[in-house]
Each structure stands twice: as C-alpha cells, then as structure tokens.
Design a protein around this motif. Sequence first.
Motif: not given
Length: 243
Positions: A1-4, A29-32, A161-163, A170-171
């Motif tokens: 997982m990668k968070i931007i 990849t997560i972009v927030t 909350v994001l986590f 993922e589950k």
Amino acid sequence: MKIIKLDAIDSTNSYVRQLSLHEKLVDFTIVTAAAQTSGRGQMGTTWNTEKGKNLTFSVFKKVSCLENEEQFYISMATSLAIYNALKHFQIPKLAIKWPNDILAENKKICGILIENVIQNSKMTAAIIGIGLNVNQTDFDTLLNASSLKKITGIHYDLDEVLFQVAAQLEKYARLITERSLEQLKMEYELLLFRKDKPSTFEDTDGNLFMGFIQGVADDGKLHVLLEDEIVKAFDLKEIKLKY
C-alpha cells in the motif's frame, strides 16, 4: 500500500487516472486530498466537502480476475468495506443504499464512484473514489446528508478512519481475488437499505411506484418485486429509490 497526501486537487479519481497513464502504480495506491474542487459522484453529480474535515480519497486496485459483466462486485466489496470500517467505530443504524451509498440513521454519510480501467476489452484495474463525511456538521440544504460527528458527537482522527477503511478494503479485495463472489453478494444483500420492505421508487419520467427490493443481479441491476408479483431488474439510470 502506498499513500499520497495532497492539500487540494480537482478530483482524486482524475488524479489517479492521469498518474496511472504516466507511471506503473503500486497496487492499492491511495491518493487522499484535504480538499477537492471538482469532486464527482454518481450520474454526473458533484461531491462537496469542507476542507480538512472529511475523507476524500481514491484507491487504485488492480483487478484481473473479473469478467467485464462482473464489475459490480467491486462496488459490493467497497460498500462492505466501508460499512464494516464504520461498524468498528460503532456508528449506529448503518445500511447500504443501492447501488453504493452508505447510510447511518437513514442519512447519507458516504458516496462511492468507481471507474474501471479497460485494456484490450479486459478490465485490468479499478479506481475507487470514496467521499466520507467525518467531522463536517453543516450541510446547508442537503437534507439527507450527515456525518460521523453529527451522528455521534465525537470528533474523529481522519488518519485512523482512513486506516480502518483501507484495512477493510484489502480484506474484501481478497474475496474478489479468491472469487468468493457468492459470499460478497450474500453479505451485500443482507445490508441493503429497505430490502423486503414496501418502498417508493421514481422512474425516469418522474412517475412514482411501489415495490419490494429483493436483491441484485451479478451486473448490479436491482431486483424489485412489483405489485403484479413480477420481479423486474432495473439499472441505475432507470430508477431512483426514494428515502
């Protein structure tokens, strides 16, 4: 997982799509963004949010195990992930309003916009856009909107909350990879707002009619039992479920 993490962007979905055209993105990849200037919802609607108070993010998820006609399972998995993440925070009276709005106490607290990446007529990835109302409490004229804080009175840590949402995503993504589609569908249908209850629908001409939600087809069409005991399948463009 990668968070931007971004301060402001027009749309996280658009940003992820452009990014995917220029580089090979890591799966999940997560972009927030703290603010979106042109957030998009279903059917061309907009998603407005106060800066820094809510979660607006998009997830790039590689998908190679679904046929094109099975795309709605991504929507089911995403809805279930958010539902269970919010259940972790003990948000009351949660439900999934077809196709993928998340409700709490009959108010909309989350919207989802999924855009599929198709290559050579085959789906290779999905860009999952999520707008979750967390700490915003003023929604002006949006009578059916609410937030976690407005419902519980608690101020939430956005990263926490994001986590939780990411962990649940993922589950449920694993269930897609494992082709546990019947399990996904069963869980999704159990949580459908107004399932098996007399409900009011509006068609494209503005006509209202009554029916009972029975479930969904593999392609996401809503199965509704009508007055003449006929079960009819409707897609998103054909009907709207009234609150």
